[in-house]
Design a protein around this motif. Structure first.
Motif, mmCIF file in Angstrom:
data_model
loop_
_atom_site.group_PDB
_atom_site.id
_atom_site.type_symbol
_atom_site.label_atom_id
_atom_site.label_comp_id
_atom_site.label_asym_id
_atom_site.label_seq_id
_atom_site.Cartn_x
_atom_site.Cartn_y
_atom_site.Cartn_z
ATOM 1 N N ALA A 160 -63.646 62.821 -38.800
ATOM 2 C CA ALA A 160 -62.447 62.596 -39.593
ATOM 3 C C ALA A 160 -61.343 63.519 -39.098
ATOM 4 O O ALA A 160 -61.585 64.443 -38.314
ATOM 5 C CB ALA A 160 -62.731 62.842 -41.073
ATOM 6 N N MET A 161 -60.129 63.286 -39.556
ATOM 7 C CA MET A 161 -58.958 64.050 -39.133
ATOM 8 C C MET A 161 -58.381 64.834 -40.308
ATOM 9 O O MET A 161 -58.193 64.290 -41.404
ATOM 10 C CB MET A 161 -57.888 63.122 -38.578
ATOM 11 N N MET A 162 -58.063 66.111 -40.057
ATOM 12 C CA MET A 162 -57.451 66.972 -41.074
ATOM 13 C C MET A 162 -56.060 67.389 -40.624
ATOM 14 O O MET A 162 -55.877 67.882 -39.519
ATOM 15 C CB MET A 162 -58.293 68.219 -41.342
ATOM 16 N N TRP A 163 -55.108 67.211 -41.514
ATOM 17 C CA TRP A 163 -53.734 67.702 -41.337
ATOM 18 C C TRP A 163 -53.607 68.984 -42.139
ATOM 19 O O TRP A 163 -53.855 68.996 -43.336
ATOM 20 C CB TRP A 163 -52.746 66.648 -41.817
ATOM 21 N N ALA A 164 -53.242 70.080 -41.480
ATOM 22 C CA ALA A 164 -53.301 71.384 -42.139
ATOM 23 C C ALA A 164 -52.098 72.251 -41.789
ATOM 24 O O ALA A 164 -52.143 73.042 -40.845
ATOM 25 C CB ALA A 164 -54.593 72.107 -41.764
ATOM 26 N N PRO A 165 -50.996 72.130 -42.518
ATOM 27 C CA PRO A 165 -49.844 73.013 -42.294
ATOM 28 C C PRO A 165 -50.118 74.423 -42.785
ATOM 29 O O PRO A 165 -51.113 74.685 -43.477
ATOM 30 C CB PRO A 165 -48.737 72.354 -43.117
ATOM 31 N N ASN A 166 -49.220 75.324 -42.432
ATOM 32 C CA ASN A 166 -49.268 76.692 -42.920
ATOM 33 C C ASN A 166 -48.671 76.764 -44.327
ATOM 34 O O ASN A 166 -47.714 76.050 -44.642
ATOM 35 C CB ASN A 166 -48.454 77.591 -41.991
ATOM 36 N N TYR A 167 -49.237 77.613 -45.169
ATOM 37 C CA TYR A 167 -48.571 77.894 -46.440
ATOM 38 C C TYR A 167 -47.132 78.311 -46.148
ATOM 39 O O TYR A 167 -46.875 79.168 -45.299
ATOM 40 C CB TYR A 167 -49.306 79.006 -47.197
ATOM 41 N N GLY A 222 -55.244 70.092 -45.540
ATOM 42 C CA GLY A 222 -55.763 71.446 -45.696
ATOM 43 C C GLY A 222 -54.674 72.490 -45.630
ATOM 44 O O GLY A 222 -53.605 72.275 -45.055
ATOM 45 N N MET A 223 -54.955 73.629 -46.234
ATOM 46 C CA MET A 223 -54.043 74.764 -46.185
ATOM 47 C C MET A 223 -54.856 76.043 -46.327
ATOM 48 O O MET A 223 -55.618 76.199 -47.278
ATOM 49 C CB MET A 223 -53.005 74.700 -47.303
ATOM 50 N N SER A 224 -54.726 76.941 -45.343
ATOM 51 C CA SER A 224 -55.415 78.228 -45.414
ATOM 52 C C SER A 224 -54.655 79.169 -46.349
ATOM 53 O O SER A 224 -53.442 79.324 -46.221
ATOM 54 C CB SER A 224 -55.520 78.850 -44.021
ATOM 55 N N LEU A 225 -55.380 79.776 -47.258
ATOM 56 C CA LEU A 225 -54.762 80.666 -48.246
ATOM 57 C C LEU A 225 -55.512 81.990 -48.267
ATOM 58 O O LEU A 225 -56.700 82.043 -48.616
ATOM 59 C CB LEU A 225 -54.778 80.031 -49.637
ATOM 60 N N TYR A 226 -54.822 83.049 -47.894
ATOM 61 C CA TYR A 226 -55.398 84.389 -47.853
ATOM 62 C C TYR A 226 -54.681 85.312 -48.840
ATOM 63 O O TYR A 226 -53.524 85.085 -49.195
ATOM 64 C CB TYR A 226 -55.229 85.010 -46.463
#
Length: 425
Positions: free
Chosen positions: A215-222, A274-278
């Motif tokens: 599958a494909m994930m679109w993941a911009p930066n916060y 998706g979005m990475s959140l730290y």
């Protein structure tokens, strides 16, 4: 990925891990041949003696070669709750040890590779797939086109799809996170929405057609701090890309412009968002040990966080727009809380515990039912933003590991193994 301005940041970059290739290549070849990967795709760069030894050892276990069912990409997201995964430094700890430390096989294991990737990186991906098949379930493959979007050619896409299909046939589903954080200003694929959407759509079409277990994930930066002015690859005024990013048509790029929509490749191309959140801290500069602010995780996901960049309430509600309105499963591909062993301030256990309590709060799954994946960033590494070592891990220290595993909620899903059976069944 931190809340701050460029360059991009901590956790989302990978270290090189192929220096010891020759020392483990032969055992990897044996494992992967037994898992059904083609000999020619694995032994590039090995000596004839290594190759013959690997083929002989693999041939001795032909009877044990499994037949694996491919999991269709539409069946990857759970109907309720979220997959729990890990972004793991496999040089420091194999997936089997992490699973033992956690008490569960992770449902997702994150890998990084340049795109196009080298022969050694290709072998590393296959080695990672072998570990996942035994001690996990699914691969999240982050592809970084460091040569620019123009390097994504029909030939490179064809090779990728073949490799994905091979990994799928070995019983490992894959989610491809292509050119993540494209709304930043620090990568060669940054702030080029027209070229980016075209490249993503072409890769997605090929993957959907040729690798049904991927599958494909679109993941911009916060987008706190958008448009991240001053980055090497920021969009320049007077260009078509700049005009496409100026969503309010005032001739400037600011946080008043939509920081996500111009980069969205379309519902047909995107399977996951998706979005990475730290938690990098409560205030800039980073590197101090600071307690996470209340409700920070949820506020970042919905664009209502007020923190290091000031009031981010101008940001779009990422979860509402892409998880609810577009109906996509939402992933947190990377998350963790910063602890600097060389600094004073709050205690490591307090920082990390207060972050995972937000991530795993009962309100999280109730408020965000389309949140289907959460991956912990399990690295202890140097971070250029801090100019020092940051320990993001939760399994390396026994007391923290015990507290973390006790806090894991019932709504998380873990690795259940692959749909494989011996050929003699």
């Amino acid at each position: 990925m931190p809340d701050a301005t460029p360059p991009a940041q901590g956790g989302s970059r990978r270290d090189e891990f192929v220096d010891r290739f020759k020392s483990w290549a032969l055992p990897v070849v044996v494992v992967l041949l037994a898992a059904g990967f083609g000999t020619a795709s694995l032994v590039n760069g090995l000596t004839d003696r290594d190759r013959k030894a690997g083929e002989a050892a693999a041939g001795a276990s032909v009877a044990a070669n499994p037949v694996c069912e491919v999991t269709d990409r539409k069946g990857v997201a759970p109907s309720s709750g979220a997959l729990f995964g890990v972004n793991l430094n496999l040089d420091a700890k194999p997936l089997s040890q992490y699973a033992a430390d956690l008490g569960h096989k992770p449902a997702v294991s994150v890998s990084f590779a340049d795109f196009p990737y080298t022969d050694q990186e290709r072998v590393h991906l296959q080695q990672a797939a072998a570990q996942i098949r035994t001690d996990g379930h699914m691969m999240l493959l982050t592809l970084e086109p460091k040569q620019g979007l123009a390097a994504i050619t029909p030939d490179t896409v064809t090779g990728l799809v073949k490799d994905l299909a091979d990994i799928n046939a070995g019983g490992v589903p894959v989610i491809v996170r292509l050119a993540h954080e494209m709304n930043g200003s620090w990568y060669p694929w940054s702030q080029q929405p027209l070229e980016y959407k075209d490249a993503f759509a072409k890769v997605a079409t090929a993957v959907h057609a040729g690798a049904p277990g991927s599958a494909m994930m679109w993941a911009p930066n916060y987008a706190g701090g958008y448009p991240f002015a001053g980055g090497q690859y920021e969009a320049k005024p007077g260009t078509p890309d700049f005009d496409a990013l100026d969503t309010n048509h005032d001739g400037a790029l600011t946080m008043a412009d939509d920081s996500y929509a111009p980069y969205y490749p379309g519902d047909d191309a995107v399977d996951w968002v998706g979005m990475s959140l730290y938690h990098w801290g409560a205030r800039y500069p980073w590197g101090e040990n600071e307690i996470p602010e209340a409700n920070k995780f949820a506020d970042q996901l919905t664009g209502t966080y007020v923190g290091a960049n000031g009031d981010d309430s101008l940001l779009p509600d990422f979860y509402q727009v892409y998880g609810h309105d577009h109906g996509k499963p939402v992933a947190i591909p990377e998350t963790a809380a910063l602890y600097n062993p060389a600094a004073g301030g709050a205690a490591e256990i307090d920082i990390k515990r207060l972050w995972w309590e937000q991530v795993f709060n009962p309100d999280t799954t109730a408020k965000f039912p389309n949140l289907k994946m959460i991956n912990w960033f399990e690295w202890d590494k140097n971070e250029v933003e801090v100019n020092g070592r940051i320990d993001w891990t939760i399994t390396d220290t026994p007391s923290i590991r015990d507290a973390f595993t006790t806090a894991l909620p019932a709504w998380l899903h873990y690795g259940t193994g692959t749909n494989c059976r011996p050929t003699d069944d």
